[in-house]
Design a protein around this motif. Structure first.
Motif, PDB file in Angstrom:
ATOM      1  N   ALA A  35       0.832  -1.205   0.000  1.00  0.00           N
ATOM      2  CA  ALA A  35       0.000   0.000   0.000  1.00  0.00           C
ATOM      3  C   ALA A  35       0.865   1.253   0.000  1.00  0.00           C
ATOM      4  O   ALA A  35       2.075   1.205   0.231  1.00  0.00           O
ATOM      5  N   ARG A  36       0.226   2.382  -0.245  1.00  0.00           N
ATOM      6  CA  ARG A  36       0.953   3.653  -0.298  1.00  0.00           C
ATOM      7  C   ARG A  36       1.648   3.970   1.018  1.00  0.00           C
ATOM      8  O   ARG A  36       2.693   4.608   1.038  1.00  0.00           O
ATOM      9  N   ASN A  37       1.063   3.532   2.127  1.00  0.00           N
ATOM     10  CA  ASN A  37       1.664   3.830   3.427  1.00  0.00           C
ATOM     11  C   ASN A  37       2.655   2.758   3.872  1.00  0.00           C
ATOM     12  O   ASN A  37       3.112   2.778   5.009  1.00  0.00           O
ATOM     13  N   LYS A  95     -13.850  -1.134  -4.111  1.00  0.00           N
ATOM     14  CA  LYS A  95     -12.667  -1.018  -4.965  1.00  0.00           C
ATOM     15  C   LYS A  95     -12.171   0.425  -5.025  1.00  0.00           C
ATOM     16  O   LYS A  95     -10.956   0.666  -5.084  1.00  0.00           O
ATOM     17  N   ALA A  96     -13.101   1.377  -5.013  1.00  0.00           N
ATOM     18  CA  ALA A  96     -12.689   2.787  -4.986  1.00  0.00           C
ATOM     19  C   ALA A  96     -11.920   3.093  -3.710  1.00  0.00           C
ATOM     20  O   ALA A  96     -10.932   3.836  -3.723  1.00  0.00           O
ATOM     21  N   ARG A  97     -12.361   2.509  -2.607  1.00  0.00           N
ATOM     22  CA  ARG A  97     -11.654   2.709  -1.343  1.00  0.00           C
ATOM     23  C   ARG A  97     -10.245   2.113  -1.413  1.00  0.00           C
ATOM     24  O   ARG A  97      -9.275   2.726  -0.940  1.00  0.00           O
ATOM     25  N   LEU A  98     -10.112   0.936  -2.012  1.00  0.00           N
ATOM     26  CA  LEU A  98      -8.795   0.315  -2.130  1.00  0.00           C
ATOM     27  C   LEU A  98      -7.862   1.169  -2.984  1.00  0.00           C
ATOM     28  O   LEU A  98      -6.660   1.255  -2.702  1.00  0.00           O
ATOM     29  N   LEU A  99      -8.396   1.816  -4.016  1.00  0.00           N
ATOM     30  CA  LEU A  99      -7.564   2.671  -4.861  1.00  0.00           C
ATOM     31  C   LEU A  99      -7.120   3.930  -4.117  1.00  0.00           C
ATOM     32  O   LEU A  99      -6.124   4.548  -4.487  1.00  0.00           O
ATOM     33  N   GLU A 100      -7.856   4.330  -3.079  1.00  0.00           N
ATOM     34  CA  GLU A 100      -7.383   5.423  -2.233  1.00  0.00           C
ATOM     35  C   GLU A 100      -6.168   4.993  -1.420  1.00  0.00           C
ATOM     36  O   GLU A 100      -5.279   5.794  -1.129  1.00  0.00           O
ATOM     37  N   LEU A 101      -6.138   3.717  -1.072  1.00  0.00           N
ATOM     38  CA  LEU A 101      -5.110   3.199  -0.175  1.00  0.00           C
ATOM     39  C   LEU A 101      -3.913   2.611  -0.905  1.00  0.00           C
ATOM     40  O   LEU A 101      -2.796   2.625  -0.389  1.00  0.00           O
ATOM     41  N   ILE A 102      -4.142   2.071  -2.098  1.00  0.00           N
ATOM     42  CA  ILE A 102      -3.117   1.303  -2.809  1.00  0.00           C
ATOM     43  C   ILE A 102      -2.992   1.845  -4.223  1.00  0.00           C
ATOM     44  O   ILE A 102      -3.999   2.062  -4.904  1.00  0.00           O
ATOM     45  N   ASP A 103      -1.767   2.057  -4.663  1.00  0.00           N
ATOM     46  CA  ASP A 103      -1.549   2.530  -6.025  1.00  0.00           C
ATOM     47  C   ASP A 103      -2.077   1.510  -7.024  1.00  0.00           C
ATOM     48  O   ASP A 103      -2.004   0.300  -6.809  1.00  0.00           O
TER      49      ASP A 103
END
Length: 551
Positions: free
Chosen positions: A270-272, A406-414
């Protein structure tokens, strides 16, 4: 000091940095255990904090003699040596772990660290009026089936990440608590040092100690109490070295066979910096799992995943990009589309035991994003929550809509890191499962067939090979009396091979076992595999896995 957080935004005028809630970095425990209760700064005025920080730094200097600092070196299970992650933070260097008040704007007194209401995740779509139960006395008294409970289930907010409680963002009081915790660790039982240092080859000491301390709001006594409650469970895993070989955790079968039926895949970051774990229940089949392993083996496999597989993932990511920071916290994505109620009912015991294993590792679950949640999930959620700590349950984000999940996952993961079947562009979780064959070699594709074979009947699996392909075929089952397996080539009435599949004396009744039926058979060819059984019980399941490679 360096930090894994990238949520700071500099102001051009005064060059100060304000931390804001970032949609791609989320951690509920950072909010709840960051040392600022009810949104208040635990240190009060900036001047007081700076003075306290100076005293802490002076105290730390007095405790050290030359370069001999009070550092604990852990002897826990370790497959990588030496430490491969070095961010430059140390509890012995207050400047690297304390929050810098001169450059970071502290929360205002009374200001909540939670995001504003309009920044939280949208509620899941409640059932429409035509789907609502009749308002009879019976249904009105049934809490689990009420519309109100479904709405409550769907009101799970986004998990919010703030840097409080992490190295580089500690208050002086939190640093003092960490140093006291470390001192008591050093003087205490070795098992507690092993627990805290279980990721010591991929997690620096400061991050490990802060992870434990955040779980109990930097209360040293409560943190040791938490560890004491889990120590016997920890020892049960340590007795097996936490199953460094996955096959040993699941009764001897290859891990790749289990993953075809229990698709728990570690892939992407994930991005973090959290490793991402995927579970797509469309591929989860209880009968198939039991052909490979017992459901009672799943907790053993969770030890393997938590201790060994996670560290291998972190090591691989860092080897590819040494500048990248990777956390020892998991972000889990679960797609419940197509989940039968019977499957969830059958898996509840194994799920409870698996979550019990993960509870040994505080702050191990960063968040869990569940989407495509069926309506009946509302009846199971309170049961699942009952054996979760409240802080852990708060990390679950539930979405009835697949698109919203899936939109939430795209906030979290590139997008490049997120599996394609979860909304990204990376290889799908199914492709990840198919890449590795039963003997560890890479395969081009797999044929996986779960057969339900009735008494005096046959189950059939067809396997087609191209000219440049070879195949190896293995059959898995827990059938009491096994079966007769025949492999036919297209157009021939006599079998190419025939063998009896029976349980060995080493395997107890009811345990899964397997047999290799064919190895390196070449194409082009069309094979027909038949499974025949003639004894009780009325029906048994057989899992056929054909690993196909390009020659």
């Amino acid at each position: 000091g360096q930090s894994s957080f990238s949520t700071g935004h500099r102001h051009a005028k005064d060059d100060t940095m304000t931390f804001t809630s970032c949609v791609c970095c989320t951690n509920i425990d950072a909010v709840e255990h960051g040392g600022a209760e009810d949104g208040k700064d635990s240190t009060g005025e900036v001047a007081v904090e700076q003075e306290s920080a100076s005293k802490t730094a002076e105290s730390a200097t007095k405790k050290s003699v030359g370069n001999n600092r009070e550092t604990v070196y852990y002897s826990a299970v370790s497959s990588f040596s030496p430490l491969i992650l070095r961010s430059g933070v140390s509890l012995d260097d207050p400047a690297s772990v304390l929050r810098q008040s001169s450059t970071i704007e502290a929360p205002k007194v009374g200001e909540s660290l939670q995001p504003p209401e309009d920044d939280r995740s949208p509620q899941l779509t409640p059932p429409n009026s035509s789907q609502r139960p009749q308002k009879t006395r019976k249904s009105g008294n049934n809490f689990l089936s009420s519309v109100g409970f479904r709405r409550k289930l769907e009101e799970t907010p986004k998990v919010v990440d703030t840097p409080q409680g992490y190295p580089g963002h500690l208050t002086p009081a939190q640093l003092d608590a960490c140093l006291e915790f470390r001192r008591r660790l050093k003087d205490g039982d070795q098992v507690y040092r092993d627990m805290v240092g279980c990721f010591s080859d991929v997690e620096e000491e400061a991050y490990a100690i802060c992870r434990y301390m955040r779980a109990r709001k930097f209360d040293v006594d409560r943190t040791f109490q938490m560890m004491e409650e889990k120590v016997e469970l920890w020892k049960s895993g340590a007795a097996h070295s936490f199953f460094p070989v996955a096959a040993d955790a699941i009764g001897g079968a290859p891990e790749s066979a289990l993953l075809t039926q229990f698709p728990l895949i570690v892939g992407g970051t994930a991005r973090n910096g959290c490793p991402v774990v995927y579970l797509n229940v469309r591929q989860l089949r209880i009968e198939g799992i039991e052909c490979v392993a017992s459901l009672d083996d799943i907790p053993n496999y969770m030890w393997h995943l938590a201790i060994h597989k996670l560290k291998h993932h972190v090591a691989a990511v860092v080897a590819k990009d040494p500048s990248r920071f990777v956390r020892t916290q998991l972000m889990v994505a679960v797609d419940l589309l197509g989940l039968p109620m019977g499957t969830l009912s059958s898996a509840m015991g194994a799920l409870q035991n698996a979550l019990q294993i993960l509870s040994v590792f505080p702050e191990f679950l960063f968040n869990v994003v569940i989407f495509n949640a069926p309506r009946f999930f509302a009846s199971f959620w309170p049961v699942i929550k009952a054996f979760l700590e409240p802080e852990t349950a708060a990390k679950f984000e539930l979405y009835a809509s697949g698109d919203k999940g899936k939109a939430r996952l795209l906030e979290l993961i590139d997008e490049s890191e997120l599996a394609s079947d979860f909304g990204g562009n990376a290889p799908s979780s199914e492709m990840e499962i198919a890449k590795e064959g039963e003997d560890g070699r890479k395969v081009s594709r797999r044929v996986v067939e779960l057969l339900k074979v009735h008494k005096r009947h046959e189950g059939v699996c067809n396997i087609h090979l191209a000219e440049n392909e070879t195949v190896s075929i293995t059959v898995y089952t827990k059938a009491h009396d096994g079966a007769n397996i025949k492999l036919f080539e297209e157009g021939k009435s006599e079998p190419y091979s025939s063998s009896s599949m029976t349980r060995s004396n080493e395997k107890a009744a009811g345990c899964a076992f397997f047999k290799r039926i064919a190895s390196s058979k070449r194409g082009p060819q069309k094979y027909r595999l038949e499974v025949n059984r003639h004894s009780a019980p009325p029906a048994e399941h057989f899992l056929v896995i054909a690993d196909i490679c390009e020659s």
